[in-house]
Each structure stands twice: as structure tokens, then as C-alpha cells.
Design a protein around this motif. Sequence first.
Motif, PDB file in Angstrom:
ATOM      1  N   LYS A  87      46.585  36.149 -43.073  1.00 11.17           N
ATOM      2  CA  LYS A  87      46.253  34.784 -42.691  1.00 11.17           C
ATOM      3  C   LYS A  87      46.431  34.573 -41.191  1.00 11.17           C
ATOM      4  O   LYS A  87      47.218  35.244 -40.536  1.00 11.17           O
ATOM      5  CB  LYS A  87      47.138  33.787 -43.453  1.00 11.17           C
ATOM      6  N   GLY A  88      45.696  33.575 -40.673  1.00 11.62           N
ATOM      7  CA  GLY A  88      45.794  33.243 -39.267  1.00 11.62           C
ATOM      8  C   GLY A  88      46.456  31.903 -39.039  1.00 11.62           C
ATOM      9  O   GLY A  88      47.065  31.315 -39.943  1.00 11.62           O
ATOM     10  N   GLY A  89      46.294  31.382 -37.842  1.00 12.80           N
ATOM     11  CA  GLY A  89      46.957  30.144 -37.474  1.00 12.80           C
ATOM     12  C   GLY A  89      46.493  28.930 -38.244  1.00 12.80           C
ATOM     13  O   GLY A  89      47.160  27.886 -38.215  1.00 12.80           O
ATOM     14  N   SER A  90      45.357  29.020 -38.950  1.00 16.20           N
ATOM     15  CA  SER A  90      44.871  27.883 -39.747  1.00 16.20           C
ATOM     16  C   SER A  90      45.870  27.485 -40.820  1.00 16.20           C
ATOM     17  O   SER A  90      45.839  26.352 -41.308  1.00 16.20           O
ATOM     18  CB  SER A  90      43.522  28.216 -40.375  1.00 16.20           C
ATOM     19  N   VAL A  91      46.770  28.395 -41.186  1.00 16.97           N
ATOM     20  CA  VAL A  91      47.834  28.065 -42.135  1.00 16.97           C
ATOM     21  C   VAL A  91      48.645  26.877 -41.627  1.00 16.97           C
ATOM     22  O   VAL A  91      48.996  25.967 -42.394  1.00 16.97           O
ATOM     23  CB  VAL A  91      48.749  29.287 -42.358  1.00 16.97           C
ATOM     24  N   LEU A  92      48.917  26.863 -40.341  1.00 18.51           N
ATOM     25  CA  LEU A  92      49.726  25.784 -39.767  1.00 18.51           C
ATOM     26  C   LEU A  92      48.931  24.495 -39.621  1.00 18.51           C
ATOM     27  O   LEU A  92      49.495  23.407 -39.700  1.00 18.51           O
ATOM     28  CB  LEU A  92      50.294  26.215 -38.415  1.00 18.51           C
ATOM     29  N   LEU A  93      47.622  24.608 -39.431  1.00 20.33           N
ATOM     30  CA  LEU A  93      46.794  23.405 -39.385  1.00 20.33           C
ATOM     31  C   LEU A  93      46.815  22.688 -40.729  1.00 20.33           C
ATOM     32  O   LEU A  93      46.826  21.457 -40.793  1.00 20.33           O
ATOM     33  CB  LEU A  93      45.355  23.751 -39.001  1.00 20.33           C
ATOM     34  N   ARG A  94      46.830  23.475 -41.799  1.00 24.06           N
ATOM     35  CA  ARG A  94      46.896  22.870 -43.141  1.00 24.06           C
ATOM     36  C   ARG A  94      48.305  22.383 -43.464  1.00 24.06           C
ATOM     37  O   ARG A  94      48.477  21.398 -44.175  1.00 24.06           O
ATOM     38  CB  ARG A  94      46.433  23.880 -44.187  1.00 24.06           C
ATOM     39  N   LYS A  95      49.304  23.046 -42.927  1.00 20.75           N
ATOM     40  CA  LYS A  95      50.689  22.665 -43.204  1.00 20.75           C
ATOM     41  C   LYS A  95      51.072  21.384 -42.479  1.00 20.75           C
ATOM     42  O   LYS A  95      51.851  20.567 -42.996  1.00 20.75           O
ATOM     43  CB  LYS A  95      51.626  23.801 -42.793  1.00 20.75           C
ATOM     44  N   TYR A  96      50.539  21.196 -41.269  1.00 16.65           N
ATOM     45  CA  TYR A  96      50.915  20.043 -40.443  1.00 16.65           C
ATOM     46  C   TYR A  96      49.675  19.235 -40.053  1.00 16.65           C
ATOM     47  O   TYR A  96      49.401  19.051 -38.861  1.00 16.65           O
ATOM     48  CB  TYR A  96      51.635  20.501 -39.180  1.00 16.65           C
ATOM     49  N   PRO A  97      48.912  18.720 -40.987  1.00 11.66           N
ATOM     50  CA  PRO A  97      47.667  18.021 -40.625  1.00 11.66           C
ATOM     51  C   PRO A  97      47.890  16.803 -39.735  1.00 11.66           C
ATOM     52  O   PRO A  97      47.024  16.460 -38.927  1.00 11.66           O
ATOM     53  CB  PRO A  97      47.085  17.614 -41.988  1.00 11.66           C
ATOM     54  N   GLU A  98      49.041  16.167 -39.863  1.00 10.76           N
ATOM     55  CA  GLU A  98      49.308  14.978 -39.065  1.00 10.76           C
ATOM     56  C   GLU A  98      49.567  15.313 -37.595  1.00 10.76           C
ATOM     57  O   GLU A  98      49.550  14.419 -36.735  1.00 10.76           O
ATOM     58  CB  GLU A  98      50.514  14.219 -39.642  1.00 10.76           C
ATOM     59  N   ARG A  99      49.785  16.583 -37.295  1.00  8.97           N
ATOM     60  CA  ARG A  99      50.058  17.002 -35.920  1.00  8.97           C
ATOM     61  C   ARG A  99      48.839  17.637 -35.248  1.00  8.97           C
ATOM     62  O   ARG A  99      48.914  18.044 -34.087  1.00  8.97           O
ATOM     63  CB  ARG A  99      51.222  17.991 -35.893  1.00  8.97           C
ATOM     64  N   VAL A 100      47.738  17.727 -35.984  1.00  3.04           N
ATOM     65  CA  VAL A 100      46.534  18.367 -35.454  1.00  3.04           C
ATOM     66  C   VAL A 100      45.651  17.318 -34.788  1.00  3.04           C
ATOM     67  O   VAL A 100      45.297  16.302 -35.394  1.00  3.04           O
ATOM     68  CB  VAL A 100      45.755  19.077 -36.577  1.00  3.04           C
ATOM     69  N   HIS A 101      45.304  17.563 -33.530  1.00  2.00           N
ATOM     70  CA  HIS A 101      44.474  16.638 -32.768  1.00  2.00           C
ATOM     71  C   HIS A 101      43.180  17.340 -32.354  1.00  2.00           C
ATOM     72  O   HIS A 101      43.213  18.467 -31.867  1.00  2.00           O
ATOM     73  CB  HIS A 101      45.213  16.154 -31.522  1.00  2.00           C
ATOM     74  N   ASN A 102      42.058  16.673 -32.564  1.00  6.69           N
ATOM     75  CA  ASN A 102      40.773  17.212 -32.144  1.00  6.69           C
ATOM     76  C   ASN A 102      40.503  16.876 -30.691  1.00  6.69           C
ATOM     77  O   ASN A 102      40.735  15.744 -30.248  1.00  6.69           O
ATOM     78  CB  ASN A 102      39.651  16.639 -33.012  1.00  6.69           C
ATOM     79  N   ILE A 103      40.025  17.853 -29.943  1.00  2.76           N
ATOM     80  CA  ILE A 103      39.560  17.647 -28.584  1.00  2.76           C
ATOM     81  C   ILE A 103      38.044  17.722 -28.633  1.00  2.76           C
ATOM     82  O   ILE A 103      37.471  18.793 -28.859  1.00  2.76           O
ATOM     83  CB  ILE A 103      40.131  18.695 -27.628  1.00  2.76           C
ATOM     84  N   PHE A 104      37.383  16.597 -28.462  1.00  9.46           N
ATOM     85  CA  PHE A 104      35.948  16.525 -28.682  1.00  9.46           C
ATOM     86  C   PHE A 104      35.160  16.945 -27.443  1.00  9.46           C
ATOM     87  O   PHE A 104      35.500  16.589 -26.318  1.00  9.46           O
ATOM     88  CB  PHE A 104      35.562  15.099 -29.092  1.00  9.46           C
ATOM     89  N   ILE A 105      34.093  17.695 -27.708  1.00  9.16           N
ATOM     90  CA  ILE A 105      33.184  18.146 -26.656  1.00  9.16           C
ATOM     91  C   ILE A 105      31.790  17.604 -26.958  1.00  9.16           C
ATOM     92  O   ILE A 105      31.451  17.289 -28.100  1.00  9.16           O
ATOM     93  CB  ILE A 105      33.143  19.679 -26.550  1.00  9.16           C
ATOM     94  N   GLY A 106      30.965  17.501 -25.911  1.00 10.20           N
ATOM     95  CA  GLY A 106      29.634  16.947 -26.090  1.00 10.20           C
ATOM     96  C   GLY A 106      28.632  17.937 -26.642  1.00 10.20           C
ATOM     97  O   GLY A 106      27.684  17.552 -27.333  1.00 10.20           O
ATOM     98  N   ASP A 107      28.819  19.224 -26.369  1.00 13.72           N
ATOM     99  CA  ASP A 107      27.861  20.252 -26.779  1.00 13.72           C
ATOM    100  C   ASP A 107      28.444  21.056 -27.937  1.00 13.72           C
ATOM    101  O   ASP A 107      29.327  21.890 -27.753  1.00 13.72           O
ATOM    102  CB  ASP A 107      27.552  21.169 -25.599  1.00 13.72           C
ATOM    103  N   ARG A 108      27.917  20.833 -29.122  1.00 17.38           N
ATOM    104  CA  ARG A 108      28.448  21.526 -30.296  1.00 17.38           C
ATOM    105  C   ARG A 108      28.216  23.029 -30.237  1.00 17.38           C
ATOM    106  O   ARG A 108      28.895  23.800 -30.935  1.00 17.38           O
ATOM    107  CB  ARG A 108      27.807  20.968 -31.567  1.00 17.38           C
ATOM    108  N   ASN A 109      27.268  23.476 -29.411  1.00 12.19           N
ATOM    109  CA  ASN A 109      26.972  24.901 -29.333  1.00 12.19           C
ATOM    110  C   ASN A 109      28.160  25.722 -28.838  1.00 12.19           C
ATOM    111  O   ASN A 109      28.236  26.922 -29.091  1.00 12.19           O
ATOM    112  CB  ASN A 109      25.769  25.141 -28.430  1.00 12.19           C
ATOM    113  N   GLU A 110      29.081  25.076 -28.131  1.00  8.53           N
ATOM    114  CA  GLU A 110      30.268  25.793 -27.674  1.00  8.53           C
ATOM    115  C   GLU A 110      31.123  26.290 -28.838  1.00  8.53           C
ATOM    116  O   GLU A 110      31.913  27.217 -28.684  1.00  8.53           O
ATOM    117  CB  GLU A 110      31.113  24.905 -26.765  1.00  8.53           C
TER     118      GLU A 110
END
Length: 206
Positions: free
Chosen positions: A164-187
Motif C-alpha cells: 500500500k501507498g500513502g493513500s492509506v493515510l488519506l482514507r484514515k484521516y479524511p478530515e485532514r486532507v485538503h485539496n489544492i485546486f488547479i485550473g488545468d486538469r491535464n496536470e
Amino acid sequence: MASGLARRFGSNKLLADFGGRPLLCRALDATNTPQLAARIVVTRSAEVEALCKAEGVPCLVHALPGRNDTVRLGLDALLAARPDLAGCMFLPGDQPLLQRETVESMVGIFGWDTKTRIERQKETEREIFRLAHRFINDPNPLVGSPVLFSKRYFSELRILPEGKGGSVLLRKYPERVHNIFIGDRNELLDADTPEALAELLRILRQ
């Protein structure tokens, strides 16, 4: 992150031609910024190691099977060189449209606020940040990599479950995960197949 087996691609995609250079060079360019204290490529490929050596980028070669191994080895190597790290960013090597400016913006979360001269580290030391794109009139954003973990998660990143990778922690701590939004989805797009790589090259040339 350059340890994938590229089963869907059929060969080592990180060495595939992308606009006249190996695909991995795009990730090396995106992370070539003084705002990063250190960087390292973690791979199972001797060819990738040779490319990194030619580009002057530190590389760690291993033969362990799991994604958790890649995370642990990379983080351990970085902390051995820079034990004072405020956080760590995991970036896959097959995301060729990611821009250096985007990486720098993410890293800036751990710096000084130039307007107020307030150090933001204390505000972010328990947070996780990931790159995302918000579609118009769609409440569900497209999310992906890179992902930036504050140092509070270093110990857990070193003992992730097998495979498993770091996504385990994203699921464990969803309230601590913040999205940084970009304008170009292709990135956010990666090259899992030759067809996907060709489409990314078409987008780049537009």
C-alpha cells in the motif's frame, strides 16, 4: 516514485520518448526548484538509475516488491540527508504535464506568508495536501498527485501495510486532507498506456 512495473504500458514507460526526451525527465524538470530541500528517485530500474545519474538527480535502486517499500526507502533516504524536513511530497514519474509552478505552490504551504510575515508551519503540521481540479457544476473534484504530507505523518508513512501507498493515510484521516485546486486538469493525467502517452503528447503540442 519510479518503481512501478508498468504492466499496462508493456515496457518501462518512464524511458519512453516524450517530445524528444524520456518521460521521466518531465518529472525531474517539475521538481527542479530550490523550494524543495531535497529530492530522490526511487526505482527498480538500472536504466532509470543511469538516466538520473546523467541528469544529476539522486537515485535509490531497490528490489523490494511493495509500494510501501518505495515510500519507506525514499523517505528514509531524504531524512538521512535532511532530518529537519517540514514535510514530504510524493510525485509519480509518469505525470508529464505537471508544471514546476504547481509544485512550487504546494511547497509554499510550508513557507512564510510574504504578506503577513507569519510562519505557516504550525498551521499545517497536521495536514495532508493533494492536487485536484474542480469541474464546473460538479461537486466531486478530480483528485490525484502529487500528495504532500506534513512531518507529523513520517512515522506512519514508514510502516504502511504491505503493498500500500500513502493513500492509506488519506482514507484514515479524511478530515485532514485538503485539496489544492488547479485550473488545468491535464496536470493530473498520467501515462498508464501507450495510447494515454500519445494523447498527453498531443495535448502538450497544442
